[in-house]
Write a protein that holds these residues in place. Sequence first.
Motif: not given
Length: 443
Positions: A85-102
């Motif tokens: 759900a978060i990734n739909k509004h971030k326009n980034t890759g899943i792995q990159e998003l996961a890294r930023d989140l953690r």
Amino acid sequence: MRHFTPHLLNLLAPCTAPKLLVACSGGLDSMVLLHATAQTQIPFGVAHCNYQLRGTESDADEALVESASQAKGAPFHCVRFDTKAINKHKNTGIQELARDLRYSWFAQLCEEQGYTHVLTAHHRNDHIETFFINALRGSGLRGLTGIPQQMGNIIRPLLEVSKTELTQYAQEQGIQWREDASNSSLHYTRNWVRHSITPILAARDANWEKKLLVTLSNLQQTETWIRRVVDAALDATQLEPKVWNRGMIAGQPALPLICLHWLEEIALNSARLEELQQACVSTESLYFKGHRGILALSGNKIFIRPLDTQQDHKTLLIHHWEELVLLPGVEEVGLITPAEVDFLAKPDQSSAAFCWIDLDTLDFPLRLETYKEGDRFYPLGMRGSKRISDYFNELKFTDVEKQQPIILRSAKNNIIWILCKRLDRRFAVTNTTKQVLRLRHLK
């Protein structure tokens, strides 16, 4: 692995009373890290991120890490992210998003719980793979040096240990771990490098890893020397912290290196290097937004400010046009003249990457808000008005997407722009426009 304890203690030598936070996913590498950290007798806690991407498998990872933490007598911290759900509004890759989140969460835990250092389980194979990944992305020299052993309070004590050694250690110590099926998927660049590139190199030369590690070491030394050159140039042109004299920067022989340094600092693609260099020697005002900060060129100043990733965009107010770079999805904001615009012949002024606005039509402060029932706007390139709800349905927005703050309104409550989608024609550039506001965005 037998050198792990003294190596970690050596890394922590400058720190008094260390308190460690072990990042643990439940996979082989991090479970070994958890087990080995417990041997140091240094107080530590365990942090686990459940990204909820693999259903019951993700929950099983969480359960294993919690059980292992309890067995070691370590505090267990867990967070669950609705990553899709978060990734739909971030326009980034899943792995990159996961890294930023953690990493954002790790920083929060350190502040709240008093942890002095975060340990991650990156190992030698990760180090080598990162070189290839960054090389394929067109990285600067820093990216080609692989993964640093330490950055700030992040320490990677296993960086000199191979995957083979980790597996052997886990088997000898009876350590349990879980395999993530996505690790074999060639969809992810790292996996593609691991399963497609490195086997070819191994077949060609049994000593390729050792040779590449020497290359990485040489690159690190070169990067250190270049960093000194860049730092000296920045010091000589600095007006105040993170603010530089634009005219002096433009005359620096090391300008390409300085620009590359800035792009890396704000985490913006190095493909924008030439564009940034040209902006430095021009007089136009431009604002570049990366994942970690904003680089602004205005008047005779160049400055960087960190991006507030915790900002509540639902209450975002825009008091001046430069602040539009804070909008989600907007990468760059600049002011240009109508003479620089070549799209006026197109009825909808459409572009895959830009939005152009007549600056004089804006009445500040602008507001970024969510859709309200009954909202209407005048879509550029269309006749008449349209309900926002109908437009959302045409784009096949989900209920979650409809509730995101993507409506930019004027002080008079007129809808200006549906972010990265469609401009209201009342704010479009015309033949009488004097100043054009150009927004580069993610489509």
